[in-house]
Write a protein that holds these residues in place. Structure first.
Motif, PDB file in Angstrom:
ATOM      1  N   ARG A 226     -25.045  58.098  50.259  1.00  0.00           N
ATOM      2  CA  ARG A 226     -24.161  57.708  49.152  1.00  0.00           C
ATOM      3  C   ARG A 226     -24.760  58.113  47.805  1.00  0.00           C
ATOM      4  O   ARG A 226     -24.049  58.507  46.892  1.00  0.00           O
ATOM      5  N   ALA A 227     -26.081  58.031  47.701  1.00  0.00           N
ATOM      6  CA  ALA A 227     -26.750  58.404  46.451  1.00  0.00           C
ATOM      7  C   ALA A 227     -26.573  59.888  46.140  1.00  0.00           C
ATOM      8  O   ALA A 227     -26.590  60.301  44.983  1.00  0.00           O
ATOM      9  N   LEU A 228     -26.392  60.686  47.179  1.00  0.00           N
ATOM     10  CA  LEU A 228     -26.269  62.146  47.001  1.00  0.00           C
ATOM     11  C   LEU A 228     -24.823  62.618  46.829  1.00  0.00           C
ATOM     12  O   LEU A 228     -24.583  63.820  46.672  1.00  0.00           O
ATOM     13  N   LEU A 229     -23.855  61.684  46.871  1.00  0.00           N
ATOM     14  CA  LEU A 229     -22.444  62.090  46.828  1.00  0.00           C
ATOM     15  C   LEU A 229     -22.067  62.947  45.621  1.00  0.00           C
ATOM     16  O   LEU A 229     -21.483  64.030  45.781  1.00  0.00           O
ATOM     17  N   PRO A 230     -22.365  62.504  44.382  1.00  0.00           N
ATOM     18  CA  PRO A 230     -21.994  63.342  43.236  1.00  0.00           C
ATOM     19  C   PRO A 230     -22.620  64.738  43.307  1.00  0.00           C
ATOM     20  O   PRO A 230     -21.969  65.736  42.989  1.00  0.00           O
ATOM     21  N   GLN A 231     -23.890  64.797  43.755  1.00  0.00           N
ATOM     22  CA  GLN A 231     -24.558  66.097  43.866  1.00  0.00           C
ATOM     23  C   GLN A 231     -23.870  66.971  44.916  1.00  0.00           C
ATOM     24  O   GLN A 231     -23.657  68.173  44.706  1.00  0.00           O
ATOM     25  N   ARG A 232     -23.481  66.351  46.018  1.00  0.00           N
ATOM     26  CA  ARG A 232     -22.846  67.108  47.091  1.00  0.00           C
ATOM     27  C   ARG A 232     -21.519  67.715  46.636  1.00  0.00           C
ATOM     28  O   ARG A 232     -21.229  68.888  46.881  1.00  0.00           O
ATOM     29  N   VAL A 233     -20.704  66.887  45.985  1.00  0.00           N
ATOM     30  CA  VAL A 233     -19.417  67.376  45.478  1.00  0.00           C
ATOM     31  C   VAL A 233     -19.652  68.460  44.426  1.00  0.00           C
ATOM     32  O   VAL A 233     -18.974  69.494  44.408  1.00  0.00           O
TER      33      VAL A 233
END
Length: 651
Positions: A226-233
């Motif tokens: 969940r912490a990586l979501l913005p980076q992934r998108v």
């Protein structure tokens, strides 16, 4: 090879609102071009699927389509009558089912459904589906156009948009969300629809994202993902846009705007706190579905009649009131009502008091012509008077002023659990939803306050169920440290004595706007945008996917025309502005119109945005003379958000 949709002029959306950009693409680039190639008397029909129906209905009316010689709109998934003498314009998503139905409309051994097909895909067509289209010989023979128009986002108003993915919060934040299946397809859908926004605007962004906090052992499962979501998108979107950029130069060669991607955890308070502006209260306290409000009125005959109205930018009174505090909106409505009565009385006396031979015929004609307009204006004004009266009555009956004051005191560090206990005792009639919202404000701003013992105490005190407490605890999935992380030797008193430091900056009222009671709260978005506009956003907390290729030019300083104009108008002029035809419904104010010309600053929130955040985008655009756009996976009202939070982990 398929032609990409659009022309070559960059920054297409500048000088226009989002809705206007999409309208021109649908009515001009797609339908206008298709129907324009037909004979003068020929009409076409339009075929859509479930995805593109939402895109279309958000921007165009039936009369818009009829003006462009579209006689019929049908869903491709439904059974339809063959019309072999008509041309069909297909606006469909490149999903397997829609492509299959397109091909089936032109069978090899039977009469085709339509004379010709102009096909526009809402996003990139996968290679496998393109090969299927190429093999459909009858379709190819009758194909007049085949384009990827890249238009799959939903316009909410002139400055806000959605990817139309309301399940995103559940699908990618919940306990069961894992990087596979639904999780991956949800992210791919968000990225694809975000890419279609930049394709429509003809802008290429520098992309930044919120860095997630390092996971702790006591965090819920899946916290690192969940912490990586913005980076992934952000990374996937950058890759998608680079591909579009190289595809027949569909996007500018270098960065033309700024995009910041965050998730709902950046501000877990905004979706739950009681807001006091007109639009926020409408969607919180009234039964408004898809912006449609149904209400009952008493007719002259004494009967009760049910009416429905769309609360949107086509109504100039709505545009003027939506971001105002309910107290200011109520005062302004009274002014408008008085203005309306005075204007009508003046017209009435002017025609009645003069001798018949002295009545100016042009005045008479104007009065007669104005009658339908006056009736429509009075009807619209009465609607908003009814809405404002209903909102004020509900707020009073629900004790929302006390609740609102406590919520804002909690958020700004002026209250602790002691004040929460006191309010719960003073309002035993308070709804469970309002109790949950207060406690969510408390735990979101006072971290690590709950353990099993405290949960049981709050349940008993607030008379909440285990399911209610589960919803509060589920804020953990948005990165809120609800539960105690480690044991402490200090005595744990149920009533907090220590005043907490505020996690937010308090902001002064904007020049020209009165600071109304209960108007202290500003979403965190306000601070993010302030830092973006000043070029002061922390690169440690919000790094770039790829550093800008060139130094971004500073915005031209512009005089805020809107504010200086506003100061020179009387209250009576202001009251009559949206009654007497002083501007078209849905158009921007003077300051807003100027800001649309400048470089866009775009913020995208994964997991839903609030109407208070939409207000920030609109108001900061005007007051900072900046071109701010705000988007999200969906727009949520507080009760919808509570339901979604409750679903993140079921008991």
């Amino acid at each position: 090879a398929m032609a990409p949709g659009g022309g070559s002029e960059w920054g297409l959306g500048r000088g226009q609102g989002l809705k206007q950009v999409v309208r021109e693409r649908v009515l001009g680039e797609m339908i206008g071009a298709s129907v324009g190639a037909l004979g003068e008397d020929e009409w076409a029909l339009l075929l859509v699927d479930d995805t593109t129906t939402k895109v279309l209905s958000a921007t165009c009316t039936v009369s818009d389509l009829v003006e462009k010689r579209v006689s019929l709109v049908e869903n491709i998934s439904k059974k339809r009558q063959p019309l072999p003498n008509m041309t069909a314009v297909y606006f469909i998503s490149p999903e397997e089912e829609s492509v299959k139905r397109l091909i089936n409309d032109f069978p090899a051994k039977e009469q085709p459904m339509y004379k010709k097909a102009c096909v526009f895909f809402s996003s990139q067509l996968p290679k496998a589906e393109l090969e299927r289209v190429k093999r459909a010989s009858t379709l190819i023979e009758r194909l007049a156009a085949l384009k990827e128009i890249n238009l799959e986002f939903l316009v909410l108003d002139s400055r806000t948009f959605s990817t139309g993915t309301p399940q995103a919060l559940h699908n990618i934040f919940s306990e069961s969300a894992k990087p596979s299946g639904t999780y991956d397809s949800e992210i791919s859908c968000i990225v694809k629809r975000l890419a279609s926004l930049f394709s429509s605007l003809k802008e290429f962004p520098t992309i930044r994202f919120k860095v997630g906090k390092p996971p702790q052992d006591s965090d819920p499962a899946g916290s690192s993902e969940r912490a990586l979501l913005p980076q992934r998108v952000a990374v996937q979107l950058h890759s998608e846009l680079l591909q579009m950029q190289s595809n027949a130069k569909a996007l500018p060669a270098s960065e033309t705007c700024e995009l910041l991607i965050v998730d709902r955890g950046v501000d877990p308070v905004s979706p739950i706190i009681h807001e006091w502006t007109y639009e926020c209260m409408c969607h919180d306290l009234l039964d408004v579905n898809n912006n449609v409000f149904k209400y009952a009125v008493d007719t002259n005959s004494g009967q009760e009649e049910e009416r429905e109205v769309i609360l949107g930018e086509q109504d100039p009174i709505w545009v003027e009131l939506r971001h105002k505090h309910i107290a200011e909106a109520s005062l302004l409505l009274n002014e408008k009502l008085n203005y309306f009565k005075n204007a009508n009385r003046l017209a009435h006396h002017k025609s009645r008091d003069l001798p018949q031979d002295q009545v100016d015929t042009s005045d008479l004609r104007q009065m007669v012509e104005a009658l339908p307009q006056y009736r429509e204006q009075l009807k619209r004004l009465n609607l908003h008077v009814h809405v404002a009266t209903t909102l004020n009555a509900k707020a009073k009956a629900m004790g929302l002023h006390d609740i609102g004051k406590l919520e804002q005191d909690l958020v700004y560090g002026n209250a602790t659990s002691k004040e929460v206990i006191k309010l719960l005792g003073a309002h035993p009639e308070m709804s469970s939803e309002d109790k949950i919202r207060i406690l969510m404000c408390y735990v979101a701003t006072h971290p690590e306050k709950l353990d099993n013992n405290r949960r049981l105490q709050w349940m008993k005190l607030a008379k909440l169920s285990a399911e209610d407490m589960n919803a509060i605890n589920n804020l953990e999935y948005l990165g809120v440290n609800v539960s105690k992380r480690s044991s402490s030797k200090r005595e744990m008193s149920f009533v907090g004595r220590k005043k907490k430091r505020s996690i937010r900056k308090e902001h002064d009222a904007v020049e020209g706007e009165e600071q109304w009671q209960l108007s202290r709260f500003q979403p965190i978005l306000y601070d993010l945008l302030e830092d973006m506009l000043k070029g002061e956003l922390s690169q440690d907390d919000y790094p770039y996917v790829s550093a800008p290729s060139t130094t971004q030019p500073r915005r031209n300083s512009q005089i805020n025309v809107e504010l200086s104009v506003r100061k020179n108008r009387s209250n009576l002029q202001k009251a009559g502005e949206s009654l007497g035809g002083g501007g078209n419904a849905g158009t921007s104010t003077i300051g807003d119109a100027a800001s649309l010309q400048s470089k866009p600053f775009i913020v995208f929130i994964i997991g839903g945005m609030t109407r208070s955040e939409m207000r920030v985008a609109h108001k900061m655009s005007i007051h900072r003379s900046s071109n701010i756009l705000l988007g999200s996976t969906s727009v949520e009202n507080p009760n919808d958000f509570l339901r979604q939070i409750n679903s993140l982990m079921n008991l």
